[in-house]
Design an enzyme around this catalytic site. Sequence first.
Site, mmCIF file in Angstrom:
data_model
loop_
_atom_site.group_PDB
_atom_site.id
_atom_site.type_symbol
_atom_site.label_atom_id
_atom_site.label_comp_id
_atom_site.label_asym_id
_atom_site.label_seq_id
_atom_site.Cartn_x
_atom_site.Cartn_y
_atom_site.Cartn_z
ATOM 1 N N HIS A 1 -27.659 9.843 9.907
ATOM 2 C CA HIS A 1 -26.240 9.668 9.599
ATOM 3 C C HIS A 1 -25.545 9.026 10.774
ATOM 4 O O HIS A 1 -25.897 9.315 11.921
ATOM 5 C CB HIS A 1 -25.584 11.021 9.273
ATOM 6 C CG HIS A 1 -24.301 10.874 8.533
ATOM 7 N ND1 HIS A 1 -23.108 10.677 9.174
ATOM 8 C CD2 HIS A 1 -24.037 10.855 7.206
ATOM 9 C CE1 HIS A 1 -22.157 10.557 8.260
ATOM 10 N NE2 HIS A 1 -22.685 10.643 7.063
ATOM 11 N N ASP B 1 -27.479 13.421 0.872
ATOM 12 C CA ASP B 1 -28.061 12.650 -0.226
ATOM 13 C C ASP B 1 -29.483 13.051 -0.532
ATOM 14 O O ASP B 1 -29.970 12.875 -1.643
ATOM 15 C CB ASP B 1 -28.006 11.159 0.104
ATOM 16 C CG ASP B 1 -26.583 10.679 0.129
ATOM 17 O OD1 ASP B 1 -25.846 11.019 -0.798
ATOM 18 O OD2 ASP B 1 -26.198 10.007 1.088
HETATM 19 N N1 CMC Z 1 -35.602 6.330 8.787
HETATM 20 C C1 CMC Z 1 -36.222 5.831 9.890
HETATM 21 N N2 CMC Z 1 -35.589 5.455 10.999
HETATM 22 C C2 CMC Z 1 -34.255 5.571 11.032
HETATM 23 C C3 CMC Z 1 -33.520 6.074 9.936
HETATM 24 C C4 CMC Z 1 -34.243 6.465 8.787
HETATM 25 N N3 CMC Z 1 -33.603 6.960 7.712
HETATM 26 N N4 CMC Z 1 -32.203 6.076 10.210
HETATM 27 C C5 CMC Z 1 -32.091 5.590 11.467
HETATM 28 N N5 CMC Z 1 -33.329 5.277 11.954
HETATM 29 C C6 CMC Z 1 -33.632 4.790 13.307
HETATM 30 C C7 CMC Z 1 -33.277 3.313 13.440
HETATM 31 O O1 CMC Z 1 -34.374 2.492 13.130
HETATM 32 C C8 CMC Z 1 -32.860 3.217 14.881
HETATM 33 O O2 CMC Z 1 -34.037 3.166 15.659
HETATM 34 P P1 CMC Z 1 -34.037 2.363 17.069
HETATM 35 O O3 CMC Z 1 -33.028 3.052 17.946
HETATM 36 O O4 CMC Z 1 -35.436 2.528 17.554
HETATM 37 O O5 CMC Z 1 -33.674 0.947 16.743
HETATM 38 C C9 CMC Z 1 -32.172 4.568 15.164
HETATM 39 O O6 CMC Z 1 -32.766 5.482 14.221
HETATM 40 C C10 CMC Z 1 -30.668 4.541 14.982
HETATM 41 O O7 CMC Z 1 -30.375 4.001 13.698
HETATM 42 P P2 CMC Z 1 -29.098 3.135 13.342
HETATM 43 O O8 CMC Z 1 -29.378 2.329 12.131
HETATM 44 O O9 CMC Z 1 -28.643 2.419 14.574
HETATM 45 O O10 CMC Z 1 -28.066 4.272 13.025
HETATM 46 P P3 CMC Z 1 -26.738 4.089 12.212
HETATM 47 O O11 CMC Z 1 -25.837 5.166 12.686
HETATM 48 O O12 CMC Z 1 -26.241 2.694 12.284
HETATM 49 O O13 CMC Z 1 -27.217 4.334 10.706
HETATM 50 C C11 CMC Z 1 -27.617 5.279 8.598
HETATM 51 C C12 CMC Z 1 -26.952 5.454 9.967
HETATM 52 C C13 CMC Z 1 -27.186 6.429 7.691
HETATM 53 C C14 CMC Z 1 -27.175 3.958 7.943
HETATM 54 C C15 CMC Z 1 -29.170 5.299 8.787
HETATM 55 O O14 CMC Z 1 -29.570 6.511 9.382
HETATM 56 C C16 CMC Z 1 -29.918 5.049 7.490
HETATM 57 O O15 CMC Z 1 -30.123 3.891 7.106
HETATM 58 N N6 CMC Z 1 -30.340 6.164 6.768
HETATM 59 C C17 CMC Z 1 -30.958 6.030 5.494
HETATM 60 C C18 CMC Z 1 -29.888 5.796 4.424
HETATM 61 C C19 CMC Z 1 -29.097 7.053 4.134
HETATM 62 O O16 CMC Z 1 -29.662 8.117 3.919
HETATM 63 N N7 CMC Z 1 -27.763 6.897 4.071
HETATM 64 C C20 CMC Z 1 -26.869 7.976 3.701
HETATM 65 C C21 CMC Z 1 -25.883 8.328 4.739
HETATM 66 S S1 CMC Z 1 -25.054 9.844 4.322
HETATM 67 C C22 CMC Z 1 -24.008 9.430 3.046
HETATM 68 C C23 CMC Z 1 -22.676 8.959 3.483
HETATM 69 O O17 CMC Z 1 -21.987 9.693 4.215
HETATM 70 O O18 CMC Z 1 -22.312 7.852 3.057
#
Ligand code: CMC
Length: 434
Positions: free
Chosen positions: A311, A369
């Site tokens: 998240h 989710d």
């Molecule tokens: N599986 C594997 N690796 C992950 C995941 C995941 N679900 N989420 C983040 N990472 C890794 C990412 O690759 C990155 O690694 P590195 O630092 O080595 O490059 C690190 O963790 C940080 O990720 P980020 O993308 O920079 O983090 P963010 O805060 O921009 O993204 C997120 C948050 C929710 C978009 C992401 O965690 C994700 O894509 N999760 C899966 C989709 C999901 O479940 N979304 C629902 C969010 S909750 C509902 C809502 O409130 O809307």
Amino acid sequence: MENKTKPSGSATLNVGDKTLELPVLSGSVGPDVIDVKSLYAQTGMFTLDPGFTSTASCESQITYIDGDNGVLLYRGYPIDQLADNSSFLETCYLLLNGELPSKAELDDYTHTITHHTMLHTQLDRFFEGYRRDAHPMAVMVGTVGALSAFYHDSTDINDPMQRMIATHRLIAKMPTIAARAYKYSVGQPFISPRNDLSYSENFLRMCFAVPAEDYEVNPVLAKAMDKIFILHADHEQNASTSTVRLAGSSGANPFACIAAGIACLWGPSHGGANEAALNMLREIGSVDRIPEFVRRAKDKNDPFRLMGFGHRVYKNYDPRAKVMQKTCHEVLDELDKRDEPLLQVAMELEKIALEDEYFVEKKLYPNIDFYSGITLNALGFPVEMYTVLFALARTVGWIAQWEEMTTDPTQRIGRPRQIYTGATERDYKPVSER
Ligand code: CMC
């Protein structure tokens, strides 16, 4: 909204030969902010923050999140207390008005919402214009956007009474629209709302009743539905809420703004994640395939992510996920679906991810989710409906935030700037010379 930020100091910024004292402001709880409003006027420079990871876009008094400690408060009340003790309509009242209602206020509000659930008959016919195989979120974006064409008398944003009527209409009619989106996709006749049922009972009935037989709402499932709505009701300045505020900042009417929020919510990184999470569990299929998917999620060269994990704000357990996990088990017990292979995969995946160094180090916990997808599957909703249910519940948050923005004296049209890296000025060449 009465602005309540307090000056609490200043931050010194050295830019070239200038030294600027920027005001630091405090809210009631949470990080202070550096007020950079005057930066461009004083230095000719912008700040750069794609994804808004360090930017507060507004002052708000509705929802508070402490991502490091896994805290979520609606108007000060912890989400787990509301999920355990409140109803969705009471939570709506709280989000919109700032205080929990008295018994008389709640009765009055429930009566108002219950008596605005029907749709204009012409709006019912509107559904027939969609292709039968349209994604229900496409139907939601279109139909909610179309509400402004059917309810002209509540689109004047400068009239508080019209704003209130629009709010009632949106909260009351959203379940009817969502249920019709579902019924249309499965080719069943629309079921009219019933005023003797609660908000969630009515919604389940509109989705799953058929004219050929009686439908009795299971109270355990109705309670679970209500909790799912409470947990999704608001979440501070997330992507769709910011979209609603940005659309509203131009003076657009509330129906158009909520349609914009629905469009934003649709994406798989936001509201579409519960659909994506369930599809992923299905793709994994069996417990023995989990290591392969965990390996892929950790591989930097593979775009695959474990959907339902991680998240942007919660770098600790999502407090909604805790409640949702419990609700998920209650529903599965009630329906005797505990041994479902999908759940076995989900539970094993949760265990592995919580122990795996990669996920622990990056603080990637299961989010709401992850569990809501499994619960909605057990309740009988097809995956395409998951984000629709999220939109239904989030409507109250969007409209509360929109109302707050509309009445904020500091509100101006949202207009971010950019750092331009494209071509500099050059002369046009006729096509024969290119
Ligand atoms: N599986 C594997 N690796 C992950 C995941 C995941 N679900 N989420 C983040 N990472 C890794 C990412 O690759 C990155 O690694 P590195 O630092 O080595 O490059 C690190 O963790 C940080 O990720 P980020 O993308 O920079 O983090 P963010 O805060 O921009 O993204 C997120 C948050 C929710 C978009 C992401 O965690 C994700 O894509 N999760 C899966 C989709 C999901 O479940 N979304 C629902 C969010 S909750 C509902 C809502 O409130 O809307």
